[in-house]
Design an enzyme around this catalytic site. Structure first.
Site, PDB file in Angstrom:
ATOM      1  N   GLU A 166       0.899  -1.246   0.035  1.00 35.12           N
ATOM      2  CA  GLU A 166       0.097  -0.021  -0.021  1.00 35.12           C
ATOM      3  C   GLU A 166       0.870   1.296  -0.079  1.00 35.12           C
ATOM      4  O   GLU A 166       1.015   1.938   1.090  1.00 35.12           O
ATOM      5  CB  GLU A 166      -0.871   0.118   1.092  1.00 35.12           C
ATOM      6  N   GLU A 354      -6.179  -8.502   0.383  1.00 38.40           N
ATOM      7  CA  GLU A 354      -6.872  -8.341   1.338  1.00 38.40           C
ATOM      8  C   GLU A 354      -8.140  -7.942   1.310  1.00 38.40           C
ATOM      9  O   GLU A 354      -8.454  -7.138   0.272  1.00 38.40           O
ATOM     10  CB  GLU A 354      -6.334  -6.957   2.347  1.00 38.40           C
TER      11      GLU A 354
HETATM   12  C1  GCO Z   1      -4.102  -1.853   5.137  1.00 44.94           C
HETATM   13  C2  GCO Z   1      -3.336  -2.638   5.895  1.00 44.94           C
HETATM   14  C3  GCO Z   1      -3.751  -3.475   6.919  1.00 44.94           C
HETATM   15  C4  GCO Z   1      -4.744  -2.779   7.603  1.00 44.94           C
HETATM   16  C5  GCO Z   1      -6.194  -3.354   7.221  1.00 44.94           C
HETATM   17  C6  GCO Z   1      -7.528  -2.653   7.876  1.00 44.94           C
HETATM   18  O1  GCO Z   1      -4.818  -2.238   4.237  1.00 44.94           O
HETATM   19  O2  GCO Z   1      -4.471  -0.548   5.500  1.00 44.94           O
HETATM   20  O3  GCO Z   1      -2.720  -3.732   5.075  1.00 44.94           O
HETATM   21  O4  GCO Z   1      -2.655  -3.349   8.008  1.00 44.94           O
HETATM   22  O5  GCO Z   1      -4.933  -3.466   8.872  1.00 44.94           O
HETATM   23  O6  GCO Z   1      -6.298  -2.824   5.820  1.00 44.94           O
HETATM   24  O7  GCO Z   1      -7.564  -1.175   7.746  1.00 44.94           O
END
Ligand code: GCO
Length: 449
Positions: A166, A354
């Site tokens: 990210e 994710e």
């Molecule tokens: C993100 C990260 C995670 C977060 C999840 C929830 O995408 O920000 O990879 O570490 O915890 O996304 O916010």
């Protein structure tokens, strides 16, 4: 065969990150990270929570891996804490740090779980931050050395590798908004951090190939879909800027070897100092990758306005039926749309790295956690993944964020994303109903309506 059958090569996993679960923040020679520093500053994290103990995964990883096995998780994503390996960020290696990840990965493999290793999920060594962190172009070499050490240590054991996770959070969050470490506020710096980050990503990919590490490598981005709230040309243009800010700003350099010219010009016109970019930089950044990791949670709805400088737009709360505990709108169609947009623009092999939701979980008197809202969220989103796959998006696998409740950055432990509940007083693990539901999805390689 399930109605929504994902095909025989599809894989199912869950994700987590070093800082969010490990704890043991100063044990066995680990150095301080920017998140250790950040959460020890009063007021930065809700309830004064820190990552000092977190889920204590550092000591309890055998139990956690046993739970993964019980659920049938095929791939588990973890990240490597850079200051565990290099306490000062560079120079001296801490053998105990390497040993920890070797043990974790060996245990996963012994239990039939494929590890997916991310090199950078935000816990930069504080010693490197003291030298400018992502603003110092030397970081390309520091990250390269760290990556090489990890590739050499884990070579042959890891099938999926991610370089950085990210970029937008690392640079816009860390260098433009204050609410993530290191907590700087300057948009020009955010873009410089982003450029160095992309170069560091490219350098790691080069080293990965040089070392004949084996497996596949990519980077991970979060790609919300943006919609204009009206079809006025101003709102449509604002939505386009928002989308490019997340997507094209990072992915055009990687897949097309250039920054998006229109957004570049927009920033110039709004007084932003842009990073110096050479042909050589772009060549490094566009080093071919094997897959793109895509995270999705919710959609953005925007209109033109002056709230968000320099993008000159405003986020509008949409009229949807559900918001998660993070206040994020639940808009599954956005998942389909963003996957298709990425396909149209770049057509990479994708892994959903994710997807998941924070909801307030109630532990019943019998200990059961009936988290129907999370199940509903996953079910509705998986249907969109299925649809995108049917429509030609090359999606190789899907991973839920997260295997267990964990440290949700500036929200501390107040937000729960896990399939497994953590009692932070006793550190007891309890599989939620969503964990059992997902386990069935994996078993059937899909689900019914
Ligand atoms: C993100 C990260 C995670 C977060 C999840 C929830 O995408 O920000 O990879 O570490 O915890 O996304 O916010």
């Amino acid at each position: 065969m399930a109605k929504y059958d994902f095909g025989k090569d599809f894989f199912w996993g869950t994700s987590a990150a070093s800082f969010q679960i490990e704890g043991a923040w100063n044990e066995d020679g680990k150095g301080e990270s920017i998140w250790d520093r950040f959460c020890h500053i009063p007021g930065k994290v809700d309830n004064g929570d820190t990552g000092d103990v977190a889920c204590d995964h550092y000591h309890r990883y055998p139990e956690d891996i046993a739970i993964m096995k019980q659920l049938g998780i095929q791939v588990q994503r973890l990240s490597i804490s850079w200051p565990r390996i290099y306490p000062d960020g560079k120079g001296r290696i801490n053998p105990k740090g390497i040993e920890f990840y070797e043990k974790v990965i060996d245990t996963m493999l012994e239990n039939g779980i494929e590890p997916f290793v991310v090199l950078y999920h935000w816990d930069l060594p504080q010693k490197l931050q003291d030298l400018g962190g992502w603003l110092n172009p030397e970081i390309v070499n520091w990250f390269g050395d760290f990556s090489r050490t990890v590739f050499q240590a884990l070579k042959g054991k890891v099938k999926y590798w991610g370089t950085v996770l990210e970029p937008h959070v690392i640079c816009y969050g860390g260098y433009d908004s204050y609410d993530t470490a290191p907590g700087i506020k300057d948009f020009s710096s955010a873009l410089l951090a982003g450029h160095n980050l992309l170069k560091a990503h490219g350098r790691a990919v080069q080293i990965f190939r040089e070392e004949n590490t084996g497996g596949e490598i990519g980077l991970i981005t979060c790609l919300p879909m943006t919609y204009p709230v009206t079809d006025s040309p101003e709102d449509v243009a604002a939505a386009e800027r928002n989308d490019k800010h997340y997507r094209a700003w990072f992915l055009d350099p990687i897949f097309k070897g250039k920054y998006p010219a229109d957004l570049w010009k927009w920033y110039e016109e709004h007084g932003i100092v842009l990073p110096e970019v050479t042909e050589e930089d772009l060549k490094l950044i566009s080093e071919p990758i094997d897959f793109l990791g895509t995270n999705y949670y919710s959609a953005d709805f925007v209109k033109a306005g002056d709230k968000s400088w320099p993008l000159m737009l405003e986020q509008v709360k949409p009229d949807v039926d559900v918001f998660t505990d993070m206040g994020w709108n639940v808009y599954p169609k956005g998942f389909y749309d963003t996957l298709m947009r990425t396909k149209e623009e770049y057509d990479p092999k994708m892994v959903i790295t994710e997807n998941g939701a924070a909801f307030y979980d109630v532990v019943n008197r019998d200990g059961r956690i009936a988290d129907d809202s999370r199940i509903e969220y996953l079910y509705r989103h998986l249907k969109e993944v299925y649809r995108a796959k049917q429509d030609g998006a090359k999606i190789a696998g899907y991973m839920v964020w997260s295997i267990m409740d964990n440290f949700e950055w500036s929200h501390g432990y107040s937000k729960r994303f896990g399939l497994v509940h953590i009692d932070y007083k006793t550190l007891k693990r309890t599989i939620k109903d969503s964990g059992y539901w997902y386990s069935n999805v994996i078993k059937n390689n899909g689900f019914e309506d």
